[in-house]
Design an enzyme around this catalytic site. Structure first.
Site, PDB file in Angstrom:
ATOM      1  N   ASP A   9      40.308  30.220  26.359  1.00  0.00           N
ATOM      2  CA  ASP A   9      39.285  31.193  26.774  1.00  0.00           C
ATOM      3  C   ASP A   9      39.886  32.043  27.896  1.00  0.00           C
ATOM      4  O   ASP A   9      40.891  31.665  28.501  1.00  0.00           O
ATOM      5  CB  ASP A   9      38.018  30.474  27.270  1.00  0.00           C
ATOM      6  N   SER A  10      39.221  33.143  28.192  1.00  0.00           N
ATOM      7  CA  SER A  10      39.653  33.978  29.317  1.00  0.00           C
ATOM      8  C   SER A  10      39.424  33.257  30.647  1.00  0.00           C
ATOM      9  O   SER A  10      39.946  33.681  31.667  1.00  0.00           O
ATOM     10  CB  SER A  10      38.860  35.283  29.315  1.00  0.00           C
ATOM     11  N   TYR A  41      38.066  39.400  30.222  1.00  0.00           N
ATOM     12  CA  TYR A  41      38.699  40.112  29.116  1.00  0.00           C
ATOM     13  C   TYR A  41      37.769  41.206  28.585  1.00  0.00           C
ATOM     14  O   TYR A  41      38.219  42.187  28.016  1.00  0.00           O
ATOM     15  CB  TYR A  41      38.991  39.152  27.955  1.00  0.00           C
ATOM     16  N   GLY A  42      36.462  40.981  28.758  1.00  0.00           N
ATOM     17  CA  GLY A  42      35.456  41.843  28.139  1.00  0.00           C
ATOM     18  C   GLY A  42      35.665  43.343  28.301  1.00  0.00           C
ATOM     19  O   GLY A  42      35.552  44.095  27.341  1.00  0.00           O
ATOM     20  N   CYS A  72      36.430  31.901  22.825  1.00  0.00           N
ATOM     21  CA  CYS A  72      36.145  33.139  23.552  1.00  0.00           C
ATOM     22  C   CYS A  72      35.749  34.157  22.491  1.00  0.00           C
ATOM     23  O   CYS A  72      36.514  34.410  21.553  1.00  0.00           O
ATOM     24  CB  CYS A  72      37.406  33.581  24.292  1.00  0.00           C
ATOM     25  N   ASN A  73      34.563  34.697  22.627  1.00  0.00           N
ATOM     26  CA  ASN A  73      34.092  35.651  21.621  1.00  0.00           C
ATOM     27  C   ASN A  73      34.912  36.935  21.634  1.00  0.00           C
ATOM     28  O   ASN A  73      35.221  37.499  20.587  1.00  0.00           O
ATOM     29  CB  ASN A  73      32.624  36.008  21.883  1.00  0.00           C
ATOM     30  N   THR A  74      35.270  37.380  22.834  1.00  0.00           N
ATOM     31  CA  THR A  74      36.027  38.631  22.946  1.00  0.00           C
ATOM     32  C   THR A  74      37.380  38.478  22.240  1.00  0.00           C
ATOM     33  O   THR A  74      37.785  39.344  21.452  1.00  0.00           O
ATOM     34  CB  THR A  74      36.229  38.984  24.437  1.00  0.00           C
ATOM     35  N   GLU A 151      32.284  32.653  36.577  1.00  0.00           N
ATOM     36  CA  GLU A 151      33.643  32.347  37.065  1.00  0.00           C
ATOM     37  C   GLU A 151      33.625  31.936  38.540  1.00  0.00           C
ATOM     38  O   GLU A 151      34.410  31.115  38.970  1.00  0.00           O
ATOM     39  CB  GLU A 151      34.563  33.562  36.878  1.00  0.00           C
ATOM     40  N   CYS A 183      28.918  35.007  24.166  1.00  0.00           N
ATOM     41  CA  CYS A 183      30.044  34.882  25.098  1.00  0.00           C
ATOM     42  C   CYS A 183      29.990  33.445  25.555  1.00  0.00           C
ATOM     43  O   CYS A 183      28.910  32.937  25.915  1.00  0.00           O
ATOM     44  CB  CYS A 183      29.866  35.826  26.292  1.00  0.00           C
ATOM     45  N   THR A 184      31.144  32.766  25.532  1.00  0.00           N
ATOM     46  CA  THR A 184      31.111  31.328  25.813  1.00  0.00           C
ATOM     47  C   THR A 184      30.784  31.027  27.281  1.00  0.00           C
ATOM     48  O   THR A 184      30.502  29.875  27.622  1.00  0.00           O
ATOM     49  CB  THR A 184      32.441  30.664  25.412  1.00  0.00           C
ATOM     50  N   HIS A 185      30.843  32.029  28.144  1.00  0.00           N
ATOM     51  CA  HIS A 185      30.407  31.810  29.531  1.00  0.00           C
ATOM     52  C   HIS A 185      28.875  31.712  29.645  1.00  0.00           C
ATOM     53  O   HIS A 185      28.363  31.140  30.599  1.00  0.00           O
ATOM     54  CB  HIS A 185      30.860  32.967  30.433  1.00  0.00           C
TER      55      HIS A 185
END
Ligand code: DGL
Length: 262
Positions: A9-10, A41-42, A72-74, A151, A183-185
């Protein structure tokens, strides 16, 4: 086969997938890379997201993973096809599973997708949903303030709640019964998102559905592991910050978090 599953993931968002992997496949060893130093990354151009994703995958390939989850979806929206082309191990992303879960959960076929700028602009969710259900209606909303607050480890704060309330306001002019956390966040903000909608929507995280796909592939390829192992985490950012989010989110005391540089 006791080689690990690679998860990328980012930043810390992919931990939402790791949490479900540990719950449903506790014997599977995991190596995780979070590119926290270059997160988010978005908002980045697609070529950059692709290059950063390949940095992570190359590192994991050298460590000898048996399969990869792009948590990570992005990165899934931008890099999934290319990563599949370049590497021999099975690779899965999080968008297809999330779209499938939403289509299954929605009664009305009206689905809201929350994601990063990169994911929303890619229209990857729209395509995945329409492929499964052509008569569906999709409303997408970019939520650029969500990732930084996660984050920073501030996802349980009042400020997080306020940002969620303000960001989701534009959705109120639409009717929908399901919301994809694209978004995984975002699952780390799930309690605020649920409260914002007064618990009246199906809130879909792709994590559980993704793990169903992981299990199917491990079974098909007969590469399930038999030896439980603690996960190993690499971050390109702050080890302390990463460690405290792992401890909180995975309830894993003193996780093994190491430094990685590209
Ligand atoms: N966790 C990532 C996703 O699922 C993105 C966060 C970001 O780097 O912008 O899209």
């Amino acid at each position: 086969m006791n080689a690990p599953i690679g998860v990328i993931d980012s930043g810390v968002g992919g931990l939402t997938v790791v949490r479900e992997l540990r719950k449903y496949l506790p014997n599977e060893p995991i190596i995780y890379i979070g590119d926290d130093a270059r997160c988010p990354y978005g908002p980045r151009p697609a070529e950059e997201v692709l290059a950063f994703t390949l940095d992570m995958v190359n590192s994991l390939a050298q460590m000898g993973i048996k399969m990869l989850v792009i948590a990570c979806n992005t990165a899934t929206a931008i890099a999934l096809d290319e990563v599949r082309k370049q590497f021999d191990f099975p690779v899965i992303g999080v968008i297809q599973p999330g779209a499938r879960a939403a289509v299954n959960a929605s009664q009305t076929g009206e689905i809201a997708v929350l994601g990063t700028m990169g994911t929303v602009n890619s229209k990857a969710y729209d395509q995945a949903i329409y492929q499964l259900k052509p008569e569906a209606t999709v409303y997408s909303l970019a939520c650029p303030e969500f990732v930084p607050i996660v984050e920073n480890g501030d996802y349980r704060t009042k400020q997080a709640r306020e940002i969620v309330d303000r960001t989701l306001q534009p959705l109120h002019s639409h009717s929908f019964d399901s919301v994809i956390l694209g978004c995984t966040h975002y699952p780390l903000l799930q309690e605020h998102i649920e409260a914002h909608f007064s618990n009246s929507k199906n809130i879909i995280s792709s994590a559980v559905e993704t793990v169903i796909d992981v299990e199917r592939i491990l079974n098909e390829q007969q590469i399930l592991s038999a030896a439980p192992a603690e996960p190993l985490f690499y971050t390109t950012g702050s080890i302390e910050k990463f460690q405290s989010i792992v401890e909180d989110w995975l309830t894993l005391p003193q996780p093994d978090v190491r430094m990685l540089t590209f």
